[in-house]
Design a protein around this motif. Structure first.
Motif, PDB file in Angstrom:
ATOM      1  N   GLN A 140       0.692  -1.389  -0.334  1.00  0.00           N
ATOM      2  CA  GLN A 140      -0.056   0.089  -0.057  1.00  0.00           C
ATOM      3  C   GLN A 140       0.822   1.363  -0.218  1.00  0.00           C
ATOM      4  O   GLN A 140       1.938   1.182   0.780  1.00  0.00           O
ATOM      5  CB  GLN A 140      -0.853  -0.032   1.064  1.00  0.00           C
ATOM      6  N   PRO A 141       0.611   2.103  -0.852  1.00  0.00           N
ATOM      7  CA  PRO A 141       1.378   3.544  -1.040  1.00  0.00           C
ATOM      8  C   PRO A 141       1.498   4.149   0.513  1.00  0.00           C
ATOM      9  O   PRO A 141       0.642   4.176   1.401  1.00  0.00           O
ATOM     10  CB  PRO A 141       0.677   4.364  -1.706  1.00  0.00           C
ATOM     11  N   GLN A 142       2.638   4.592   0.780  1.00  0.00           N
ATOM     12  CA  GLN A 142       2.984   5.115   2.077  1.00  0.00           C
ATOM     13  C   GLN A 142       2.820   6.498   2.322  1.00  0.00           C
ATOM     14  O   GLN A 142       2.414   7.181   3.336  1.00  0.00           O
ATOM     15  CB  GLN A 142       4.522   4.852   2.517  1.00  0.00           C
TER      16      GLN A 142
ATOM     17  N   GLU B 122       0.273   8.185   0.229  1.00  0.00           N
ATOM     18  CA  GLU B 122      -1.026   8.337  -0.040  1.00  0.00           C
ATOM     19  C   GLU B 122      -1.820   7.368   0.681  1.00  0.00           C
ATOM     20  O   GLU B 122      -1.869   6.048   0.146  1.00  0.00           O
ATOM     21  CB  GLU B 122      -1.190   8.609  -1.688  1.00  0.00           C
TER      22      GLU B 122
ATOM     23  N   GLY C  61       0.702  -0.065  -4.744  1.00  0.00           N
ATOM     24  CA  GLY C  61       1.475   1.238  -5.121  1.00  0.00           C
ATOM     25  C   GLY C  61       2.755   0.654  -5.957  1.00  0.00           C
ATOM     26  O   GLY C  61       3.114  -0.259  -5.801  1.00  0.00           O
TER      27      GLY C  61
ATOM     28  N   THR D 293       2.921  10.824  -7.733  1.00  0.00           N
ATOM     29  CA  THR D 293       1.893   9.881  -6.875  1.00  0.00           C
ATOM     30  C   THR D 293       2.690   8.238  -7.114  1.00  0.00           C
ATOM     31  O   THR D 293       3.410   7.993  -7.982  1.00  0.00           O
ATOM     32  CB  THR D 293       0.635   9.574  -7.755  1.00  0.00           C
ATOM     33  N   GLU D 294       2.264   7.889  -5.876  1.00  0.00           N
ATOM     34  CA  GLU D 294       2.653   6.332  -5.878  1.00  0.00           C
ATOM     35  C   GLU D 294       1.567   5.324  -6.250  1.00  0.00           C
ATOM     36  O   GLU D 294       1.741   4.284  -6.313  1.00  0.00           O
ATOM     37  CB  GLU D 294       2.978   5.987  -4.259  1.00  0.00           C
ATOM     38  N   ARG D 295       0.380   5.702  -6.822  1.00  0.00           N
ATOM     39  CA  ARG D 295      -0.793   5.032  -6.926  1.00  0.00           C
ATOM     40  C   ARG D 295      -0.874   4.685  -8.417  1.00  0.00           C
ATOM     41  O   ARG D 295      -1.168   5.642  -9.467  1.00  0.00           O
ATOM     42  CB  ARG D 295      -2.100   5.646  -6.559  1.00  0.00           C
TER      43      ARG D 295
ATOM     44  N   PHE E 175       7.620   6.660  -7.589  1.00  0.00           N
ATOM     45  CA  PHE E 175       6.774   7.718  -7.791  1.00  0.00           C
ATOM     46  C   PHE E 175       6.563   7.972  -9.123  1.00  0.00           C
ATOM     47  O   PHE E 175       7.789   8.018 -10.168  1.00  0.00           O
ATOM     48  CB  PHE E 175       7.384   9.095  -7.193  1.00  0.00           C
TER      49      PHE E 175
END
Length: 511
Positions: free
Chosen positions: A121-123, A125, A134, A223-225, A247
């Protein structure tokens, strides 16, 4: 090859007899090679004896090099080159170079060992309702995540090395037939102008390609998503992925993007709009609240109700500093505490933030260094800055807060107004890859405002944003809900037109 690669402890030059007939050498870095593939798919078939048919084939056509390339080595990716000066670059990227005595052409096979952390999971966001995956530091799995969300043949990924020494691979992603071709050309042009010797992170690329490097506001979104990146590509934007960074960079980036999240579109439009309005209130708190407090306390106390003014004056009794100095001291202390919390180990960082705020705030009030109302104002301001989804945009608001407090302490409400006008003028002057920074509000088209301060239903956002100049404007076809609303309008005898379609001679206006 030894001279060009220098002395390295992990450099291996494996000499052997190719097919038992001529000398050959495999050159590679042991720290970057998959050992099983090296043994089973390269060395083992190359050191075996040739069959009679293969022996005759090697004497014809492409010769020994063609036999190895076409029949012997079972590796999916590789290159053939006659320029030995290019081989060191192939080797340092994790490939194996095959040199054969008596042949001017060399082969390079891709048997890299790619190790990376698992998809998490993105840290940076937080995900409320959406995918819990992510980006990671390696480019290949990041492209896999992106392609799994955009399973279309229109997705284009162009790669190019950036950096004279590091040669970091940058992938430019866009949708062909949707993204403006001029935008893609501008992105490629700016990447080609980067002349630094190394790219360590995507933030390096961001600083080289943004329009106004001296502006506090970010002009490139990170964004990391993967789902957020895919949604941006569907709008007509361009995404950049850098090998070694988790990113993605999205261009062009506008002001309204930094208080929106991809979770807004997963909720119903009423909930998403309410959450956006809450974020805007928090943005106003984080930027203007301390300055308004200082200006009213110092210059215009008559604007405060009498009972409230008496309570504030009682709390400020004994405080030796003016309101502006008091707020600045508390703001600096809060920024130091915030930075210390971020840099501390995660296990004790949360405890430090809670204990630090309680202890320092209570101690400052007890010692007479700050009033209780100032502590409340600074706390609300800090919470408001945390509500901004984009970290770099929150930093810009935190930076602008200090000059606004100084202007408020010197000139009162006039200083706050002058500072606000300067900020608005700066925002109106900014551009991101040729697109005005405040485009949704200054484009002059009502349909571009459907996804700004509030979010209308998805089936109502039929067209992509016009300021991105997409080659394909249609995003949503009329749904059953929209047809029922259209029928309701027709029954009432009201006529409505989509002016964006009427302006485009290639589309027919509809009623």
């Amino acid at each position: 090859m030894s001279d060009m690669l220098g002395m390295n402890g992990d450099l291996v030059i494996r000499r052997f007899h190719l097919f038992g007939r001529c000398r050959a050498a495999a050159v590679f870095f042991s720290s970057m090679i998959e050992t099983d593939q090296l043994q089973d798919h390269v060395l083992k078939p190359l050191m075996a004896e040739l069959s009679e048919g293969a022996d005759g084939e090697s004497a014809r056509g492409d010769g020994l090099i063609g036999l190895i390339w076409n029949r012997t080595v079972h590796i999916g990716q590789g290159v053939r080159t006659g320029n030995l000066a290019k081989l060191p670059n192939e080797i340092v990227q994790g490939r194996l170079a095959l040199l054969i005595d008596g042949h001017e052409e060399a082969l390079a096979f891709d048997i890299r060992r790619i190790e990376y952390r698992s998809i998490e999971q993105p840290q940076t966001e937080q995900v409320i309702r959406g995918a819990r995956e992510g980006f990671v530091e390696k480019l290949e799995p990041n492209l896999t995540l992106l392609r799994s969300r955009l399973q279309t043949s229109e997705l284009r990924i162009e790669t190019a090395p950036v950096g004279t020494r590091s040669a970091s691979v940058v992938a430019v992603c866009y949708l062909d037939g949707l993204t403006d071709a001029g935008l893609v050309e501008e992105v490629m042009r700016r990447l080609s102008l980067i002349g630094t010797d190394g790219i360590i992170d995507a933030g390096y690329i961001e600083q080289f390609i943004e329009d106004q490097p001296l502006s506090p506001f970010p002009q490139v979104q990170s964004t990391e998503r993967p789902d957020k990146t895919a949604a941006s590509l569907l709008e007509g934007r361009v995404a950049l992925l850098v090998d070694g960074s988790p990113f993605a960079l999205i261009v062009p980036a506008l002001f309204n993007q930094f208080f929106q999240t991809i979770d807004d579109y997963s909720e119903r439009f009423l909930m998403g709009s309410l959450i956006r309005l809450v974020r805007l209130i928090a943005l106003f708190f984080s930027l203007f609240f301390p300055a308004l407090y200082v200006s009213i306390i110092s210059f215009n106390p008559e604007l405060i109700p009498t009972e409230f003014a008496v309570a504030i004056s009682g709390g400020r009794a004994g405080v030796p500093f003016p309101a502006a100095i008091e707020v600045l001291i508390m703001e600096v202390a809060m920024e130091v505490l915030r930075e210390a919390t971020i840099r501390m180990p995660q296990m004790i960082g949360g405890a430090l933030s809670i204990v630090g705020v309680l202890v320092i705030g209570e101690a400052a009030v007890s010692a007479g260094l700050a009033s209780p109302i100032t502590v409340v104002i600074v706390a609300l301001t800090t919470i408001g800055s945390f509500a901004t989804p984009a970290y770099n945009a929150a930093i810009a608001l935190r930076m602008l807060r200090f000059p606004l407090v100084l202007l408020a302490g010197l000139f009162g409400l006039y200083g706050v107004m002058v500072g606000s006008i300067l900020i608005c003028n700066h925002l109106l002057m900014l551009e991101s890859f040729g697109v005005p920074y405040m485009s949704p509000f200054i484009s002059g088209k009502a349909r571009d405002l459907k996804d700004t301060l509030i979010r209308v239903p998805l089936w109502w956002m039929r067209k992509r944003p016009s300021f991105l100049h997409p080659e394909n404007r249609v995003r949503v076809l009329p749904s059953l809900t929209q047809r029922s609303i259209d029928h309701l309008f027709e029954e009432r005898g009201e006529l409505y037109e989509d002016t964006a379609d009427l302006d485009d001679p290639g589309h027919h206006g509809h009623r």
